[in-house]
Scaffold this motif. Sequence first.
Motif, mmCIF file in Angstrom:
data_model
loop_
_atom_site.group_PDB
_atom_site.id
_atom_site.type_symbol
_atom_site.label_atom_id
_atom_site.label_comp_id
_atom_site.label_asym_id
_atom_site.label_seq_id
_atom_site.Cartn_x
_atom_site.Cartn_y
_atom_site.Cartn_z
ATOM 1 N N GLU A 9 12.606 3.137 1.167
ATOM 2 C CA GLU A 9 11.888 4.220 0.492
ATOM 3 C C GLU A 9 11.070 5.049 1.501
ATOM 4 N N TYR A 10 10.461 4.328 2.425
ATOM 5 C CA TYR A 10 9.646 5.010 3.444
ATOM 6 C C TYR A 10 10.520 5.958 4.269
ATOM 7 N N SER A 11 11.688 5.438 4.711
ATOM 8 C CA SER A 11 12.568 6.255 5.561
ATOM 9 C C SER A 11 13.080 7.469 4.811
ATOM 10 N N GLN A 12 13.445 7.229 3.551
ATOM 11 C CA GLN A 12 13.959 8.363 2.764
ATOM 12 C C GLN A 12 12.885 9.443 2.624
ATOM 13 N N ASN A 13 11.688 9.009 2.325
ATOM 14 C CA ASN A 13 10.577 9.965 2.198
ATOM 15 C C ASN A 13 10.388 10.735 3.493
ATOM 16 N N LEU A 14 10.462 9.993 4.601
ATOM 17 C CA LEU A 14 10.238 10.609 5.906
ATOM 18 C C LEU A 14 11.285 11.698 6.179
ATOM 19 N N GLU A 15 12.513 11.406 5.755
ATOM 20 C CA GLU A 15 13.574 12.395 5.945
ATOM 21 C C GLU A 15 13.221 13.723 5.276
ATOM 22 N N TYR A 16 12.540 13.603 4.126
ATOM 23 C CA TYR A 16 12.130 14.820 3.407
ATOM 24 C C TYR A 16 10.695 15.230 3.762
ATOM 25 N N HIS A 17 10.196 14.697 4.870
ATOM 26 C CA HIS A 17 8.824 14.991 5.329
ATOM 27 C C HIS A 17 7.768 14.665 4.277
ATOM 28 N N ARG A 18 7.981 13.525 3.625
ATOM 29 C CA ARG A 18 6.996 13.111 2.616
ATOM 30 C C ARG A 18 6.466 11.729 2.962
ATOM 31 N N ILE A 19 5.275 11.431 2.451
ATOM 32 C CA ILE A 19 4.760 10.070 2.605
ATOM 33 C C ILE A 19 3.971 9.698 1.357
ATOM 34 N N THR A 20 4.127 8.458 0.906
ATOM 35 C CA THR A 20 3.388 8.053 -0.297
ATOM 36 C C THR A 20 1.941 7.771 0.089
ATOM 37 N N LEU A 21 1.075 7.859 -0.901
ATOM 38 C CA LEU A 21 -0.346 7.631 -0.645
ATOM 39 C C LEU A 21 -0.581 6.207 -0.128
ATOM 40 N N ASP A 22 0.199 5.266 -0.671
ATOM 41 C CA ASP A 22 0.025 3.864 -0.257
ATOM 42 C C ASP A 22 0.300 3.652 1.228
ATOM 43 N N ASP A 23 1.184 4.474 1.807
ATOM 44 C CA ASP A 23 1.550 4.260 3.211
ATOM 45 C C ASP A 23 0.574 4.910 4.193
ATOM 46 N N GLN A 42 7.254 3.973 14.445
ATOM 47 C CA GLN A 42 6.629 2.658 14.658
ATOM 48 C C GLN A 42 6.281 1.994 13.329
ATOM 49 N N TYR A 43 5.753 2.799 12.409
ATOM 50 C CA TYR A 43 5.382 2.225 11.114
ATOM 51 C C TYR A 43 6.648 1.770 10.374
ATOM 52 N N GLY A 44 7.727 2.547 10.527
ATOM 53 C CA GLY A 44 9.010 2.154 9.930
ATOM 54 C C GLY A 44 9.449 0.804 10.479
ATOM 55 N N SER A 45 9.302 0.674 11.790
ATOM 56 C CA SER A 45 9.732 -0.560 12.433
ATOM 57 C C SER A 45 8.854 -1.733 11.970
ATOM 58 N N PHE A 46 7.579 -1.440 11.758
ATOM 59 C CA PHE A 46 6.663 -2.466 11.220
ATOM 60 C C PHE A 46 7.117 -2.899 9.819
ATOM 61 N N LEU A 47 7.425 -1.888 8.972
ATOM 62 C CA LEU A 47 7.839 -2.222 7.600
ATOM 63 C C LEU A 47 9.117 -3.062 7.620
ATOM 64 N N LYS A 48 10.043 -2.671 8.484
ATOM 65 C CA LYS A 48 11.317 -3.375 8.577
ATOM 66 C C LYS A 48 11.077 -4.863 8.826
ATOM 67 N N GLN A 49 10.098 -5.147 9.684
ATOM 68 C CA GLN A 49 9.795 -6.538 10.016
ATOM 69 C C GLN A 49 8.976 -7.246 8.961
ATOM 70 N N LYS A 50 7.926 -6.553 8.474
ATOM 71 C CA LYS A 50 6.937 -7.251 7.643
ATOM 72 C C LYS A 50 7.077 -7.007 6.143
ATOM 73 N N LEU A 51 7.717 -5.894 5.769
ATOM 74 C CA LEU A 51 7.870 -5.613 4.336
ATOM 75 C C LEU A 51 9.187 -4.866 4.126
ATOM 76 N N PRO A 52 10.320 -5.569 4.420
ATOM 77 C CA PRO A 52 11.609 -4.867 4.452
ATOM 78 C C PRO A 52 11.960 -4.165 3.132
ATOM 79 N N GLN A 53 11.444 -4.694 2.004
ATOM 80 C CA GLN A 53 11.766 -4.067 0.705
ATOM 81 C C GLN A 53 11.261 -2.629 0.653
ATOM 82 N N SER A 54 10.316 -2.318 1.513
ATOM 83 C CA SER A 54 9.686 -1.010 1.420
ATOM 84 C C SER A 54 10.260 -0.016 2.434
ATOM 85 N N PHE A 55 11.057 -0.519 3.349
ATOM 86 C CA PHE A 55 11.514 0.308 4.456
ATOM 87 C C PHE A 55 12.381 1.490 4.002
#
Length: 756
Positions: free
Chosen positions: A481-495, A466-479
Amino acid sequence: MENERKLEQKRVDQVITEIQSQLKQTEKEYKKAHDETSSVEKNYVQNAKVNTTEVDDRMETNAEIQQQKQLVAKNIQTEQILKEQLNTLGELEKTPYFGRIDIQDPGDDRETLYIGTASLNDDQQNFLIYDWRAPISSVYYNGTLGTVEYETPAGLQQTDLLKKRQFKINDGVIKNMFDTNETVGDEILQSVLDEHSDEYMKNIVATIQKEQNDIIRNTKSDLLLVQGVAGSGKTSAILQRIAFLLYHSRDTLNADQIVLFSPNLLFSRYISDVLPSLGEKNMRQVTLHEFFSRRLQGLNVESLFEHYESSDNLSRQQKKLSSYKKSPQFMQTVKKYAAHLPAAEICFTDVTLNGETIFSKDEIRKIYTSFPGNMTLAHRFNALKKKLSKKLDSLVAKKATSQEIQDMLENLSGEQYHELLGEQNKESFISYDEEQAYLGMKIAEKQYAVIYDALFNDFFFDDYEQYGSFLKQKLPQSFEEYSQNLEYHRITLDDCAPLLFLRDLLTDSGQNHSIAHLFIDEMQDYSLAQMIYLKHVFGAAKLTLLGDSEQALYSESKRPKELLSELSETLQARHSSLKLLNKSYRSTKQITDFMKALLPEGNSIQSFNRPGKRPLICQVSDEEASFRALYQHLKKSAKEYSSVALITKNMTKSKQLYEKLHRKLPVTLLEESDRTLPAGIAILPIYLAKGLEFDSVIVNNVSADEYPDTSKRGILYTICSRAMHELVMISIGQPSPLITQLDPDLYGVEQTLTIK
Ligand SMILES: Nc1ncnc2c1ncn2[C@@H]1O[C@H](COP(=O)(O)OP(=O)(O)OP(=O)(O)O)[C@@H](O)[C@H]1O
């Protein structure tokens, strides 16, 4: 005064005699309670062993065991209370009190009161010692002689303060005694501050200063912002404040309702003795990283320290994105998105059991859509959860009567049968069929337990997607990086904060209304987005935020007043207040003067007049020479001081130095997961040294290359401000302009070292 001293010592002796008699009595009671617990426990063990073969006997034994279990728990509680009393009396025996006030209420006789860490009455109920947190004790910290006011539950009271006396009592002997008109006179404070650092922080109740007292006793603000220079007692003030609040609201508040966000695990340990030394239980403590990690299971949350270390390498675009994600505007975007999210866009997910789909996402969405559109999202979500649970109940009921379960019932072993029966017994059922139906339900419920669990934990909703889908809509530049991190089971502090905020808003979960006070130390390291999330989670809590924006390692410093209005608005505080602490107690005058000169507005910092040696800059020509210099200084300082720290800018540097030094000197490298400070020399990066202090601090390389401009000022200031008695800075080549532009009288210089 000598005569007075004798009289005071006589009183100390009398009070100690009373304490010793109470100690004896309490020891007796404690022993009695302890013996009782042991005998009940013994009984309990024996009962648990016997009579476990016959069903009826077993039932009887169970009931008895339950009763004894309760008895043991009650006895343990009594024992615990007596043990706490023994500890308190033990502390009072050494130092019964530290202050005396003579007061006169209008129309009354003069009264003499003694103030200590806990109160003590004799058997006639005369107060021999007043607790430092009692309303009248505030006069000791706040007032100068003359008419003074103090808050009581019945309102503001006035009295005449005729005398204020301070004591330093060690092991029952008055070592020092002063009459003073000041808040708490400098002599006693001086002698406390001269002591060398300890593994654990100590309480400061004997020497609390007026400005600190205002923070400690504030009960009115829902947002209390404390901005204090390094070493001004912010952390000390929080801990005494917690002890004060626990005393002030003792009928309604307990330590479990207080949460402190601390900067790192070493710090958590470092402060862990203060509240117990005041007879109180420790509050809950958590680091931001622990807090997010618990809420984002399965993901590796980027730590604040990793965030710091990687932030230097971010592109301009990445920095911009990062600062947007930290902003209240971004959290507002999350809120709007959640409020208007169409059912078709909610990321439901199939609920399966051993490969079989129990609820498909389409079915879940259909139920969700069937609720009236004017319900709030959270209500719809809750209604959905209820509906799914009901459906699951019917499924389980159906399953309970299935042939598969009937077969299982027929083949139950005795052990399985009793286990399923649990607290029930045979007589609870009116017929055999009823008993079988009950057992069938139990088996079916067990089989579907994971699904109940999944519904309880909202696992039919994919918050990460859901958060990915939110980023895609509202902050696509960030999507990406977020997805890649998620693939490796990681998340940045900002997210973390925005993702959790979105999840909580959609699922109406994640809030903890039982917390009454939330404390955040080193608040300059928190983004506004994170603060908003914490306020959302602990919605009923009053906030105490403490920090020093000059110690912001990687962000701009902010003026306290601007910060207060920004926070009040963002966190919607109704009664916010700002307290400033400008006097630094940690370091010698020479070190504080050096530190304050590093800051453009450092003049407002007052140093405590405790003499020491000037900070030393040791300039060397190359890296090899710097190791030699480090070696020499560390060796010398370790002989002189009990705690020495070699502090670096980052972990990579700490590791390199450790490799070089550990064969020659007893050094310990500290890492993020470490919880205890070693004796001797510690090597650690600045972010792990936050909130800590050391007798001697050696800084690895303060060269112009490492600290080229003001962007690195926060780091240098924070490192230097960890030192209590000695500060040595090694520079390979020319020192940083942050240093060379200072008045040269503020530090000494050592050009070369003689190597033995
Ligand atoms: N009133 C006081 N009496 C005695 N010691 C004090 C007092 N106030 C502060 N100190 C001492 O000064 C030192 C610094 O205090 P503390 O760590 O609470 O400051 P801080 O503001 O949280 O520091 P920083 O932000 O630099 O980590 C500690 O050793 C503490 O015991």
